[in-house]
Design an enzyme around this catalytic site. Structure first.
Site, mmCIF file in Angstrom:
data_model
loop_
_atom_site.group_PDB
_atom_site.id
_atom_site.type_symbol
_atom_site.label_atom_id
_atom_site.label_comp_id
_atom_site.label_asym_id
_atom_site.label_seq_id
_atom_site.Cartn_x
_atom_site.Cartn_y
_atom_site.Cartn_z
ATOM 1 N N VAL A 99 0.828 -1.206 0.000
ATOM 2 C CA VAL A 99 0.000 0.000 0.000
ATOM 3 C C VAL A 99 0.860 1.253 0.000
ATOM 4 C CG1 VAL A 99 -0.248 0.150 2.530
ATOM 5 C CG2 VAL A 99 -1.977 1.154 1.043
ATOM 6 N N GLU A 174 -6.457 -2.186 5.974
ATOM 7 C CA GLU A 174 -6.326 -2.904 7.242
ATOM 8 C C GLU A 174 -5.091 -3.792 7.212
ATOM 9 O OE1 GLU A 174 -6.517 -6.225 6.496
ATOM 10 O OE2 GLU A 174 -7.147 -5.599 4.493
ATOM 11 N N GLY A 316 -5.034 -6.634 0.507
ATOM 12 C CA GLY A 316 -5.525 -5.800 1.593
ATOM 13 C C GLY A 316 -4.640 -4.584 1.771
ATOM 14 N N GLU A 317 -4.530 -4.092 2.992
ATOM 15 C CA GLU A 317 -3.707 -2.934 3.362
ATOM 16 C C GLU A 317 -4.269 -1.606 2.862
ATOM 17 O OE1 GLU A 317 0.367 -3.278 2.176
ATOM 18 O OE2 GLU A 317 0.671 -5.214 3.157
ATOM 19 N N GLY A 318 -5.244 -1.622 1.964
ATOM 20 C CA GLY A 318 -5.669 -0.410 1.280
ATOM 21 C C GLY A 318 -5.030 -0.286 -0.088
#
Length: 356
Positions: A99, A174, A316-318
């Site tokens: 991210v 997240e 994930g992570e954004g």
């Protein structure tokens, strides 16, 4: 000091007149009406957001990454060691995770927020820690309702403070080992789907362990009995503090009349909660990419959303939110920088929407 109830009450409705003006302007640009497809509808959506003052525009950009550990990790639903959450949060402060690289490319700042990492505090990480990890949802609630409500309010205020400092486009992300399990539980509850339909491999869980993960989700729902009509109840019982944090970003951005780019499956579960808590949030949500996680299609169908990107991503992570930020900026550039048909003395036939 504003309460959560007051914040939810004050979420503004989209400006229908501004949206109508934007549509009229777009229809007069140098192209057949509708020929830029969803870029046009995105620009109209942005124009209706009161925080953007009636016109599609992007100022500062931020991706808020909620980091937490989960007690349900103990049930064998993840392959990565729990300590990876803390390690990756530290790596985020150095700008080396997925991210961070994608956000830097998009010109966005990543805010790494500890809402429940099971480790000592990490330098450079924003401290909003509720506890060192969530409760194990397979045996009881993830947290108390009061903890969920307090975190929703704290994150919403943090989001609004960023808006006051010039952020006009938010992304959610997240970080947390085993967090696809509570996300699947939430999607199961909100959509009325069986766990088998929404449980996926997460971070490369072997196929031989999927049945156990399905069983854990079913047990979590059976033991906690979350009320699908009460978003906070679902978050506190079978969710997690990282999912509460993402929900808080959505509530806070909506309160400020500003857009939020969703990420993948985890963010879909938080969006389901946000829309249950405050349906007025929905017009401010922008789906970035179609997660490769199994339950994505069911969650998106329930949200009536079609993501802009299909990249087979499930990091994930954004990461997906960061990747989609240039699409939002492209919609704004189209709106403001294209020439107009009238200026070139072009008159298109009525109903000509597909050809030049």
């Amino acid at each position: 000091m504003q309460t959560l109830h007051a914040l939810l009450r004050d979420i503004p409705a989209p400006d229908a007149e501004a949206m109508a003006r934007a549509q009229q302007h777009i229809d007069g640009l140098l192209k057949p009406p509708g020929s830029l497809g969803r870029l046009e509808t995105l620009a109209v959506q942005l124009a209706g957001m009161p925080g953007l003052n009636g016109t599609p525009q992007v100022g500062e950009k931020a991706v808020l990454v909620m980091c937490a550990d989960h007690g349900v990790w103990d049930e064998g639903v993840a392959v990565s060691p729990k300590i990876v959450t803390a390690i990756q949060a530290a790596n985020m402060t150095q700008g080396t995770t997925g991210v961070c690289v994608l956000a830097a490319q998009a010109g966005a700042k990543v805010h790494v927020i500890d809402v429940g990492i099971d480790a000592e505090p990490i330098p450079g990480v924003v401290d909003m820690r509720v506890a060192r990890g969530c409760g194990n949802i397979a045996v009881g609630p993830a947290m108390s309702r009061s903890q969920a409500e307090a975190l929703l309010l704290e994150v919403s205020r943090y989001t609004c403070d960023l808006a006051k400092r010039g952020v006009t486009l938010f992304g959610v992300g997240e970080l947390g080992m085993a967090n696809t399990t509570p996300a699947a539980a939430m999607v199961s509850v909100f959509t009325g789907s069986d766990a088998k339909e929404v449980v996926g491999i997460g971070a490369n869980l072997p196929p031989s362990r999927i049945d156990n993960k399905v069983d854990v989700v079913r047990r979590a729902i059976a033991i906690n009995q979350p009320n699908p009509r009460d978003g906070i109840d679902v978050l506190s019982k079978v969710g997690g503090v990282d999912l509460v944090g993402m929900t808080g970003v959505m509530l806070g951005a909506a309160r400020c009349g500003l857009p939020v780019l969703l990420d993948g499956f985890l963010s879909y579960s938080a969006a389901l909660a946000a829309c249950q808590i405050a349906p007025a949030v929905r017009p401010y949500l922008i789906p970035s990419h179609f997660s490769a996680e199994k339950g994505a299609r069911i969650a998106l169908a329930h949200l009536s959303m079609e993501p802009y990107l299909h990249m087979a991503m499930r990091l994930g992570e954004g990461s997906g939110a960061a990747l989609a930020m240039p699409i939002v900026e492209a919609a704004c550039a189209m709106f403001h920088n294209m020439g107009e048909l009238a200026a070139s003395n072009i008159v298109l036939p009525e109903g000509n929407a597909n050809a030049t």
